[in-house]
Write a protein that holds these residues in place. Sequence first.
Motif, short mmCIF file in Angstrom:
data_model
loop_
_atom_site.label_atom_id
_atom_site.label_comp_id
_atom_site.label_asym_id
_atom_site.label_seq_id
_atom_site.Cartn_x
_atom_site.Cartn_y
_atom_site.Cartn_z
N PHE A 196 0.85 -1.20 0.00
CA PHE A 196 0.00 0.00 0.00
C PHE A 196 0.88 1.25 0.00
CE2 PHE A 196 -3.48 -2.82 1.25
CZ PHE A 196 -4.56 -2.24 0.60
N GLY A 197 1.89 1.27 0.86
CA GLY A 197 2.78 2.42 0.93
C GLY A 197 3.56 2.64 -0.36
N ASP A 198 4.05 1.56 -0.95
CA ASP A 198 4.79 1.67 -2.22
C ASP A 198 3.91 2.25 -3.31
OD1 ASP A 198 7.01 0.56 -1.00
OD2 ASP A 198 6.77 -1.42 -1.94
N PHE A 199 2.64 1.82 -3.35
CA PHE A 199 1.74 2.35 -4.37
C PHE A 199 1.56 3.85 -4.19
CE2 PHE A 199 -2.26 3.68 -6.13
CZ PHE A 199 -2.22 3.12 -7.39
N ILE A 200 1.32 4.27 -2.96
CA ILE A 200 1.13 5.70 -2.70
C ILE A 200 2.40 6.48 -3.03
CG2 ILE A 200 0.74 7.41 -0.87
CD1 ILE A 200 -1.21 5.32 0.38
N ASP A 201 3.55 5.96 -2.62
CA ASP A 201 4.82 6.63 -2.90
C ASP A 201 5.06 6.79 -4.40
OD1 ASP A 201 5.39 6.86 -0.21
OD2 ASP A 201 6.77 5.16 -0.17
N SER A 202 4.55 5.86 -5.21
CA SER A 202 4.78 5.91 -6.65
C SER A 202 3.90 6.94 -7.36
CB SER A 202 4.53 4.53 -7.27
OG SER A 202 3.14 4.25 -7.34
N LEU A 203 2.92 7.47 -6.67
CA LEU A 203 2.00 8.41 -7.29
C LEU A 203 2.64 9.79 -7.48
CD1 LEU A 203 -1.27 7.63 -5.30
CD2 LEU A 203 -0.77 7.01 -7.67
N PRO A 204 2.23 10.49 -8.52
CA PRO A 204 2.66 11.88 -8.65
C PRO A 204 1.96 12.73 -7.58
CG PRO A 204 1.02 11.39 -10.32
CD PRO A 204 1.32 10.09 -9.60
N ARG A 205 2.39 13.93 -7.42
CA ARG A 205 1.82 14.84 -6.43
C ARG A 205 0.28 14.90 -6.54
NH1 ARG A 205 3.69 19.17 -3.38
NH2 ARG A 205 1.99 20.51 -2.71
N SER A 206 -0.22 15.00 -7.77
CA SER A 206 -1.67 15.10 -7.95
C SER A 206 -2.40 13.87 -7.42
CB SER A 206 -2.01 15.34 -9.42
OG SER A 206 -1.54 14.26 -10.21
N GLY A 207 -1.80 12.70 -7.58
CA GLY A 207 -2.41 11.47 -7.06
C GLY A 207 -2.43 11.46 -5.54
N LYS A 208 -1.35 11.91 -4.93
CA LYS A 208 -1.29 11.98 -3.47
C LYS A 208 -2.31 12.98 -2.95
CE LYS A 208 3.49 10.50 -3.32
NZ LYS A 208 4.88 10.88 -3.26
N GLU A 209 -2.41 14.12 -3.62
CA GLU A 209 -3.42 15.10 -3.20
C GLU A 209 -4.82 14.52 -3.37
OE1 GLU A 209 -2.51 18.58 -5.52
OE2 GLU A 209 -0.92 19.21 -4.14
N GLY A 210 -5.03 13.72 -4.41
CA GLY A 210 -6.32 13.08 -4.62
C GLY A 210 -6.69 12.16 -3.47
N ILE A 211 -5.70 11.41 -2.98
CA ILE A 211 -5.94 10.55 -1.81
C ILE A 211 -6.36 11.39 -0.62
CG2 ILE A 211 -4.76 9.11 -0.09
CD1 ILE A 211 -3.13 7.93 -2.42
N LEU A 212 -5.70 12.49 -0.42
CA LEU A 212 -6.03 13.35 0.72
C LEU A 212 -7.43 13.94 0.58
CD1 LEU A 212 -2.58 15.13 1.15
CD2 LEU A 212 -3.49 13.18 2.45
N ARG A 213 -7.82 14.26 -0.64
CA ARG A 213 -9.15 14.83 -0.87
C ARG A 213 -10.28 13.82 -0.61
NH1 ARG A 213 -6.50 17.09 -5.49
NH2 ARG A 213 -5.79 19.17 -4.88
N CYS A 214 -9.95 12.55 -0.56
CA CYS A 214 -10.95 11.53 -0.24
C CYS A 214 -11.29 11.49 1.25
CB CYS A 214 -10.46 10.15 -0.69
SG CYS A 214 -10.44 9.96 -2.48
N HIS A 215 -10.48 12.14 2.06
CA HIS A 215 -10.71 12.13 3.51
C HIS A 215 -11.75 13.19 3.89
CE1 HIS A 215 -7.15 9.66 3.56
NE2 HIS A 215 -7.42 9.37 4.81
N PRO A 216 -12.60 12.86 4.84
CA PRO A 216 -13.61 13.83 5.28
C PRO A 216 -12.98 14.87 6.21
CG PRO A 216 -13.72 11.87 6.64
CD PRO A 216 -12.68 11.59 5.56
N ASP A 217 -13.63 16.02 6.29
CA ASP A 217 -13.23 17.00 7.30
C ASP A 217 -13.49 16.39 8.67
OD1 ASP A 217 -12.56 18.95 5.45
OD2 ASP A 217 -14.49 19.98 5.59
N LEU A 218 -12.59 16.62 9.60
CA LEU A 218 -12.78 16.13 10.96
C LEU A 218 -13.95 16.87 11.59
CD1 LEU A 218 -9.07 15.86 12.08
CD2 LEU A 218 -10.60 14.01 11.44
#
Length: 175
Positions: free
Chosen positions: A48-70
């Motif tokens: 899982f970590g390797d997959f995330i590390d392989s993503l470009p910045r936009s992909g990593k930001e996309g993962i973060l955008r999937c998280h709800p506001d606390l």
Amino acid sequence: MEMQVVNAMNYEQFVDVFGNVIEKCPLIAAAVWTKRPFPSVSALEKRFGDFIDSLPRSGKEGILRCHPDLAGRDLLRGTLSAESQAEQNRAGLTTLTASQRFQLTELNAAYKNKFHFPFVICARMNDRESIMNQLSSRIHNSPEQELQISIKEVLKICHLRLLDIISPVAHTTKL
């Protein structure tokens, strides 16, 4: 659940079980499934970590955008994932006073305005006070610093969610 069971899962089963270890990102689980067999939980987590590390910045930001506001709209509407609901509850974010909720809403909005993704922290490893302190502090980071910190928090969340699935007995939240 033993690793032989995990390794024997077909695609649909694997995505169904592991599809939310990275919040609302079942496609990551789908990609990780292709890396079977996994000799250990650590190896699975590394994939899982390797997959995330392989993503470009936009992909990593996309993962973060999937998280709800606390303690945000999804919590109030009851539309959080079961995992997020439990994590926010455990951190004390479901019992905020009106003043605390207002403060958190304002901080979340300022953070999102600056970084263009929601504030992500491993709620299970924090409490309400430390979350508020971290949010107040991290808003002053550079975008690059915050991207790196947020992805590290995603990986902490992934670690604990994997343990919940594979080793559901009581486990520590210390990494």
